[in-house]
Design a protein around this motif. Structure first.
Motif, mmCIF file in Angstrom:
data_model
loop_
_atom_site.group_PDB
_atom_site.id
_atom_site.type_symbol
_atom_site.label_atom_id
_atom_site.label_comp_id
_atom_site.label_asym_id
_atom_site.label_seq_id
_atom_site.Cartn_x
_atom_site.Cartn_y
_atom_site.Cartn_z
ATOM 1 N N GLN A 7 31.808 11.720 -37.246
ATOM 2 C CA GLN A 7 31.086 12.885 -37.750
ATOM 3 C C GLN A 7 29.641 12.777 -37.295
ATOM 4 N N VAL A 8 29.030 13.906 -37.002
ATOM 5 C CA VAL A 8 27.617 13.913 -36.639
ATOM 6 C C VAL A 8 26.809 14.434 -37.829
ATOM 7 N N ILE A 9 25.801 13.662 -38.215
ATOM 8 C CA ILE A 9 24.857 14.133 -39.233
ATOM 9 C C ILE A 9 23.808 14.969 -38.495
ATOM 10 N N LYS A 12 20.048 14.352 -38.550
ATOM 11 C CA LYS A 12 19.557 13.127 -37.921
ATOM 12 C C LYS A 12 19.561 13.218 -36.407
ATOM 13 N N CYS A 13 20.357 14.114 -35.846
ATOM 14 C CA CYS A 13 20.525 14.191 -34.394
ATOM 15 C C CYS A 13 19.263 14.750 -33.749
ATOM 16 N N ILE A 14 18.775 14.025 -32.726
ATOM 17 C CA ILE A 14 17.580 14.481 -32.012
ATOM 18 C C ILE A 14 17.913 14.925 -30.587
ATOM 19 N N GLY A 15 19.198 15.071 -30.306
ATOM 20 C CA GLY A 15 19.615 15.589 -29.002
ATOM 21 C C GLY A 15 19.405 14.626 -27.853
ATOM 22 N N ALA A 16 19.421 13.337 -28.146
ATOM 23 C CA ALA A 16 19.191 12.335 -27.099
ATOM 24 C C ALA A 16 20.353 12.279 -26.108
ATOM 25 N N ALA A 17 21.512 12.741 -26.536
ATOM 26 C CA ALA A 17 22.702 12.891 -25.681
ATOM 27 C C ALA A 17 23.288 11.586 -25.161
ATOM 28 N N SER A 18 22.882 10.448 -25.703
ATOM 29 C CA SER A 18 23.556 9.228 -25.247
ATOM 30 C C SER A 18 25.018 9.221 -25.680
ATOM 31 N N CYS A 19 25.315 9.836 -26.807
ATOM 32 C CA CYS A 19 26.720 9.914 -27.232
ATOM 33 C C CYS A 19 27.537 10.706 -26.212
ATOM 34 N N VAL A 20 26.950 11.771 -25.663
ATOM 35 C CA VAL A 20 27.636 12.594 -24.663
ATOM 36 C C VAL A 20 27.870 11.790 -23.390
ATOM 37 N N LYS A 28 29.490 17.012 -27.423
ATOM 38 C CA LYS A 28 28.659 17.796 -26.517
ATOM 39 C C LYS A 28 27.476 18.304 -27.325
ATOM 40 N N LEU A 29 26.442 18.739 -26.613
ATOM 41 C CA LEU A 29 25.303 19.327 -27.305
ATOM 42 C C LEU A 29 25.533 20.822 -27.441
ATOM 43 N N ASP A 30 25.240 21.360 -28.618
ATOM 44 C CA ASP A 30 25.369 22.810 -28.792
ATOM 45 C C ASP A 30 24.063 23.492 -28.373
ATOM 46 N N LYS A 34 22.008 19.900 -30.600
ATOM 47 C CA LYS A 34 22.561 18.971 -31.592
ATOM 48 C C LYS A 34 23.983 18.638 -31.148
ATOM 49 N N ALA A 35 24.369 17.388 -31.374
ATOM 50 C CA ALA A 35 25.708 16.976 -30.959
ATOM 51 C C ALA A 35 26.767 17.558 -31.899
ATOM 52 N N VAL A 36 27.879 18.005 -31.311
ATOM 53 C CA VAL A 36 29.035 18.445 -32.090
ATOM 54 C C VAL A 36 30.256 17.672 -31.585
ATOM 55 N N SER A 55 25.297 3.838 -29.599
ATOM 56 C CA SER A 55 24.269 4.205 -28.618
ATOM 57 C C SER A 55 23.280 5.221 -29.181
ATOM 58 N N CYS A 56 23.602 5.796 -30.317
ATOM 59 C CA CYS A 56 22.739 6.844 -30.877
ATOM 60 C C CYS A 56 21.475 6.223 -31.459
ATOM 61 N N PRO A 57 20.307 6.667 -30.967
ATOM 62 C CA PRO A 57 19.052 6.046 -31.415
ATOM 63 C C PRO A 57 18.726 6.301 -32.882
ATOM 64 N N THR A 58 19.312 7.316 -33.478
ATOM 65 C CA THR A 58 18.988 7.619 -34.872
ATOM 66 C C THR A 58 20.166 7.354 -35.815
ATOM 67 N N ALA A 59 21.222 6.735 -35.291
ATOM 68 C CA ALA A 59 22.429 6.446 -36.089
ATOM 69 C C ALA A 59 22.957 7.704 -36.773
ATOM 70 N N ALA A 60 23.022 8.780 -35.980
ATOM 71 C CA ALA A 60 23.453 10.068 -36.523
ATOM 72 C C ALA A 60 24.968 10.237 -36.525
ATOM 73 N N ILE A 61 25.665 9.276 -35.928
ATOM 74 C CA ILE A 61 27.128 9.386 -35.851
ATOM 75 C C ILE A 61 27.764 8.386 -36.816
ATOM 76 N N ILE A 62 28.548 8.926 -37.729
ATOM 77 C CA ILE A 62 29.248 8.097 -38.704
ATOM 78 C C ILE A 62 30.678 7.875 -38.201
HETATM 79 S S1 SF4 Z 1 23.186 10.174 -29.407
HETATM 80 FE FE1 SF4 Z 1 22.678 10.704 -31.534
HETATM 81 S S2 SF4 Z 1 20.782 11.837 -31.417
HETATM 82 FE FE2 SF4 Z 1 21.677 11.810 -29.385
HETATM 83 S S3 SF4 Z 1 22.868 13.687 -29.247
HETATM 84 FE FE3 SF4 Z 1 24.248 12.088 -29.923
HETATM 85 S S4 SF4 Z 1 24.217 12.221 -32.152
HETATM 86 FE FE4 SF4 Z 1 22.446 13.313 -31.409
#
Ligand code: SF4
Length: 75
Positions: A7-9, A12-20, A28-30, A34-36, A55-62
């Motif tokens: 799940q993406v919070i 917290k997501c700053i769109g860094a896209a490392s998850c992508v 993907k980024l919407d 923001k990641a969805v 890899s998420c810098p803000t720990a936005a992915i649970i």
């Molecule tokens: S890595 Fe984290 S901050 Fe970056 S897009 Fe993914 S969820 Fe958002």
């Protein structure tokens, strides 16, 4: 289907896209940068989903283990 649920919070997501970059079938980024979670998330391995979350810098992915109900990440 894998064992892990992600799940993406959004707040917290700053769109860094490392998850992508790590798991392009799962995230993907919407249009708000923001990641969805994608419907194809099941095509990614559990290991890769965990890597993407880590890899998420803000720990936005649970990451949750669907068998034990335990939260795997963030610890
Ligand atoms: S890595 Fe984290 S901050 Fe970056 S897009 Fe993914 S969820 Fe958002």
């Amino acid at each position: 289907m894998g064992r892990y649920k992600v799940q993406v919070i959004r707040d917290k997501c700053i769109g860094a896209a490392s998850c992508v970059a790590v798991a392009s079938k799962a995230f993907k980024l919407d249009d708000q940068q923001k990641a969805v979670v994608l419907p194809t998330v099941g095509e990614e391995s559990d290991d890769n989903l965990l890597l993407a979350a880590q890899s998420c810098p803000t720990a936005a992915i649970i990451v949750t283990d669907t068998q034990t109900g335990e939260q795997v990440w963030p610890k």
